[in-house]
Design a protein around this motif. Structure first.
Motif, PDB file in Angstrom:
ATOM      1  N   ILE A 103       6.801  27.675  52.850  1.00 42.24           N
ATOM      2  CA  ILE A 103       7.537  28.516  52.033  1.00 42.24           C
ATOM      3  C   ILE A 103       6.966  30.000  52.152  1.00 42.24           C
ATOM      4  N   ASN A 104       7.562  30.693  53.421  1.00 42.13           N
ATOM      5  CA  ASN A 104       6.896  32.148  53.605  1.00 42.13           C
ATOM      6  C   ASN A 104       7.731  33.069  52.774  1.00 42.13           C
ATOM      7  N   PHE A 105       6.971  34.247  51.887  1.00 42.38           N
ATOM      8  CA  PHE A 105       7.661  34.927  51.426  1.00 42.38           C
ATOM      9  C   PHE A 105       7.677  36.271  51.950  1.00 42.38           C
ATOM     10  N   PRO A 106       8.562  37.091  51.975  1.00 50.21           N
ATOM     11  CA  PRO A 106       8.599  38.392  52.224  1.00 50.21           C
ATOM     12  C   PRO A 106       7.735  39.141  51.877  1.00 50.21           C
ATOM     13  N   ILE A 107       7.109  40.157  52.853  1.00 49.98           N
ATOM     14  CA  ILE A 107       6.209  41.241  52.016  1.00 49.98           C
ATOM     15  C   ILE A 107       6.696  42.593  52.557  1.00 49.98           C
ATOM     16  N   ALA A 108       5.613  43.584  52.570  1.00 45.70           N
ATOM     17  CA  ALA A 108       6.233  45.173  53.137  1.00 45.70           C
ATOM     18  C   ALA A 108       5.985  44.937  54.575  1.00 45.70           C
ATOM     19  N   PHE A 109       6.343  45.961  55.362  1.00 46.97           N
ATOM     20  CA  PHE A 109       6.253  46.143  56.640  1.00 46.97           C
ATOM     21  C   PHE A 109       6.787  45.103  57.500  1.00 46.97           C
ATOM     22  N   GLY A 110       7.959  44.463  56.820  1.00 45.08           N
ATOM     23  CA  GLY A 110       8.766  43.525  57.895  1.00 45.08           C
ATOM     24  C   GLY A 110       7.961  42.327  58.274  1.00 45.08           C
ATOM     25  N   ALA A 111       6.970  42.077  57.361  1.00 46.93           N
ATOM     26  CA  ALA A 111       6.209  40.798  57.750  1.00 46.93           C
ATOM     27  C   ALA A 111       6.397  39.775  56.370  1.00 46.93           C
ATOM     28  N   SER A 112       5.714  38.583  56.685  1.00 44.84           N
ATOM     29  CA  SER A 112       5.898  37.598  55.616  1.00 44.84           C
ATOM     30  C   SER A 112       4.589  36.953  55.547  1.00 44.84           C
ATOM     31  N   GLY A 113       4.336  36.253  54.445  1.00 40.74           N
ATOM     32  CA  GLY A 113       3.096  35.528  54.324  1.00 40.74           C
ATOM     33  C   GLY A 113       3.584  34.254  53.481  1.00 40.74           C
ATOM     34  N   HIS A 114       2.296  33.269  53.499  1.00 40.24           N
ATOM     35  CA  HIS A 114       2.722  31.935  52.866  1.00 40.24           C
ATOM     36  C   HIS A 114       1.417  31.642  52.235  1.00 40.24           C
ATOM     37  N   PHE A 115       1.470  30.625  51.390  1.00 37.82           N
ATOM     38  CA  PHE A 115       0.422  30.035  50.377  1.00 37.82           C
ATOM     39  C   PHE A 115      -0.736  29.500  51.337  1.00 37.82           C
ATOM     40  N   LEU A 116      -1.983  29.714  51.185  1.00 33.51           N
ATOM     41  CA  LEU A 116      -2.776  29.158  52.285  1.00 33.51           C
ATOM     42  C   LEU A 116      -3.269  27.889  51.303  1.00 33.51           C
ATOM     43  N   GLY A 117      -3.794  27.913  50.167  1.00 35.07           N
ATOM     44  CA  GLY A 117      -4.185  26.790  49.462  1.00 35.07           C
ATOM     45  C   GLY A 117      -5.442  26.053  49.963  1.00 35.07           C
ATOM     46  N   ALA A 118      -6.059  26.836  50.644  1.00 36.05           N
ATOM     47  CA  ALA A 118      -7.641  26.158  51.100  1.00 36.05           C
ATOM     48  C   ALA A 118      -8.535  26.053  49.881  1.00 36.05           C
ATOM     49  N   PHE A 119      -8.501  27.016  49.064  1.00 36.18           N
ATOM     50  CA  PHE A 119      -9.274  27.286  48.088  1.00 36.18           C
ATOM     51  C   PHE A 119      -8.812  26.496  46.805  1.00 36.18           C
ATOM     52  N   PHE A 120      -7.454  26.311  46.843  1.00 35.73           N
ATOM     53  CA  PHE A 120      -6.794  25.482  45.683  1.00 35.73           C
ATOM     54  C   PHE A 120      -7.099  23.910  45.851  1.00 35.73           C
ATOM     55  N   LEU A 121      -7.256  23.315  47.188  1.00 37.63           N
ATOM     56  CA  LEU A 121      -7.937  22.180  47.589  1.00 37.63           C
ATOM     57  C   LEU A 121      -9.158  22.056  47.266  1.00 37.63           C
ATOM     58  N   ALA A 122      -9.998  22.898  47.700  1.00 34.76           N
ATOM     59  CA  ALA A 122     -11.454  22.871  47.211  1.00 34.76           C
ATOM     60  C   ALA A 122     -11.549  22.766  45.665  1.00 34.76           C
ATOM     61  N   LEU A 123     -10.752  23.498  44.879  1.00 34.15           N
ATOM     62  CA  LEU A 123     -11.046  23.391  43.401  1.00 34.15           C
ATOM     63  C   LEU A 123     -10.489  22.192  42.902  1.00 34.15           C
ATOM     64  N   VAL A 124      -9.359  21.643  43.378  1.00 28.16           N
ATOM     65  CA  VAL A 124      -8.993  20.336  42.769  1.00 28.16           C
ATOM     66  C   VAL A 124      -9.587  19.017  43.349  1.00 28.16           C
ATOM     67  N   LEU A 125      -9.886  19.157  44.680  1.00 24.48           N
ATOM     68  CA  LEU A 125     -10.350  17.815  45.219  1.00 24.48           C
ATOM     69  C   LEU A 125     -11.836  17.915  45.542  1.00 24.48           C
ATOM     70  N   GLY A 126     -12.258  19.079  45.184  1.00 24.67           N
ATOM     71  CA  GLY A 126     -14.107  19.340  45.616  1.00 24.67           C
ATOM     72  C   GLY A 126     -13.992  20.074  46.922  1.00 24.67           C
ATOM     73  N   PRO A 127     -15.184  20.727  47.433  1.00 24.71           N
ATOM     74  CA  PRO A 127     -15.010  21.191  48.645  1.00 24.71           C
ATOM     75  C   PRO A 127     -14.957  20.414  49.779  1.00 24.71           C
ATOM     76  N   HIS A 128     -15.635  19.152  49.836  1.00 21.05           N
ATOM     77  CA  HIS A 128     -15.698  18.281  50.876  1.00 21.05           C
ATOM     78  C   HIS A 128     -14.593  17.685  51.211  1.00 21.05           C
ATOM     79  N   LEU A 129     -13.797  17.092  49.950  1.00 23.78           N
ATOM     80  CA  LEU A 129     -12.558  16.430  50.469  1.00 23.78           C
ATOM     81  C   LEU A 129     -11.447  17.427  50.679  1.00 23.78           C
ATOM     82  N   GLY A 130     -11.450  18.773  50.012  1.00 20.16           N
ATOM     83  CA  GLY A 130     -10.508  19.874  50.120  1.00 20.16           C
ATOM     84  C   GLY A 130     -10.713  20.412  51.707  1.00 20.16           C
ATOM     85  N   PHE A 131     -11.919  20.255  52.250  1.00 19.54           N
ATOM     86  CA  PHE A 131     -11.918  20.666  53.696  1.00 19.54           C
ATOM     87  C   PHE A 131     -11.400  19.673  54.556  1.00 19.54           C
TER      88      PHE A 131
END
Lengths: 114, 231
Positions: free
Chosen positions: B56-84
């Motif tokens: 899900i890309n969300f529009p931002i300024a300057f005609g660009a878009s971005g999306h959720f990265l989620g790498a830190f979320f994975l590390a938080l929920v699953l622990g850093p090793h399994l998250g990686f």
């Protein structure tokens, strides 16, 4: 009330499918990387797929044989979710088996000491 | 932020690939050693959730878009090793099936999103989390996590810019400044999504964050679900 691992699994799975249903509404603007690269290279070569790109099953999050674009995107997203789950099933089994081997070794270790 | 094949110089891809594979090997060994089935049993669904969210890309300024990265979320929920490992799986599937990110550039993408965007912010989060009891309260935890999520996107984009610069697509300074600038805006979206998701999850499934929030914060910081959730 505490939730079991199964209900946590199901909740995340449902969330993934619901998000996948919204995938056709994703912005079509270039992402941060494409936006940056387009400034420095005027050609489209960078964002094009490399040779052999047609071989990708769901290239650009589309299913080749589905004409409707939103349906195609949703189906590819759900297929992706299923592929992730399937791969993790295999990976979990591998990690669990390695753990058992490790714990078996640890149990046997004292007998083999001398 | 998925780098396609043909953008980076081969040497950059090889170097990042070697670092990423080494990190993956270490994380795999650590995940086996941790022997925490509670995290392993939900890892597939959490990874699928992040995979879908990245679409899900969300529009931002300057005609660009971005999306959720989620790498830190994975590390938080699953622990850093399994998250990686989860991040590695997501990037592999995106590259092989969806042509999103290159196959040769998989190591570079994992370096940016897994190491710079996941492991490093998680290490910083853990350091800061220990520093004050405020961060063990729900509000402090969400605030700190959102800040770490913001930093994760900026750090990943900084590395991405460095790789582009070293590949001589643009000057190092221009590439780093340009991509980091746009991701300073995109990272606001990451922080907003992260705070909303963590707010909902910590209310609905508090056991997920037991190591970080409340009395459990002092007990088992490495255990993503706490012992109680395993029963």
């Amino acid at each position: 009330m505490r939730k079991s691992r199964n209900s946590i699994f199901i909740l995340f799975f449902i969330a993934a499918v619901v998000i996948a249903l919204f995938s056709p509404y994703a912005s079509q603007n270039p992402d941060g990387l494409d936006w940056t690269v387009e400034k420095y290279r005027k050609t489209e070569a960078l964002v094009e797929r490399p040779p052999g790109g047609a071989a990708f099953l769901f290239a650009d999050y589309k299913v080749p044989f589905i004409k409707s674009e939103p349906v195609s995107t949703v189906v590819s997203a759900i297929a992706g979710v299923i592929i992730v789950l399937a791969l993790f099933r295999v990976l979990s089994a591998f990690i669990s088996r390695r753990r058992e081997e490790r714990s078996d070794k640890a149990v046997r270790q004292p007998d083999n000491a001398f | 932020m998925h780098i396609p094949d043909g953008l980076l110089a081969n040497n950059v891809n090889y170097f990042c690939g070697a670092v990423s594979l080494s990190a993956l090997y270490c994380c795999n060994r650590a995940a086996i050693k941790e022997a925490d089935d509670s995290k392993l049993s939900i890892a597939g669904a959490v990874t699928a959730f992040v995979f879908a969210a990245q679409m899900i890309n969300f529009p931002i300024a300057f005609g660009a878009s971005g999306h959720f990265l989620g790498a830190f979320f994975l590390a938080l929920v699953l622990g850093p090793h399994l998250g990686f490992i989860s991040m590695a799986v997501i990037l592999l599937i995106q590259a092989i099936f969806f042509a999103d990110g290159g196959i040769v550039a998989w190591g570079s993408n994992l370096f940016n999103m897994g190491i710079a965007g996941g492991l490093l912010p998680y290490a910083a989060f853990k350091l800061v989390h220990k520093s004050s009891p405020f961060f063990s309260k729900k509000r402090g935890f969400i605030l700190l996590s959102s800040a770490a999520g913001y930093a994760s996107v900026v750090a990943a984009s900084f590395c991405c810019g460095l790789e582009i610069g070293l590949s001589k697509v643009a000057g190092v300074y221009e590439a780093v400044c340009s991509i980091t600038f746009i991701h300073l805006v995109i990272a606001l979206g990451e922080a907003a999504i992260l705070s909303a998701t963590l707010g909902l999850l910590s209310a609905a499934m508090p056991e997920l964050f037991e190591p970080y929030v409340g009395s459990g914060a002092d007990k088992t910081p490495e255990n993503g679900l706490g012992e109680s959730a395993a029963s």
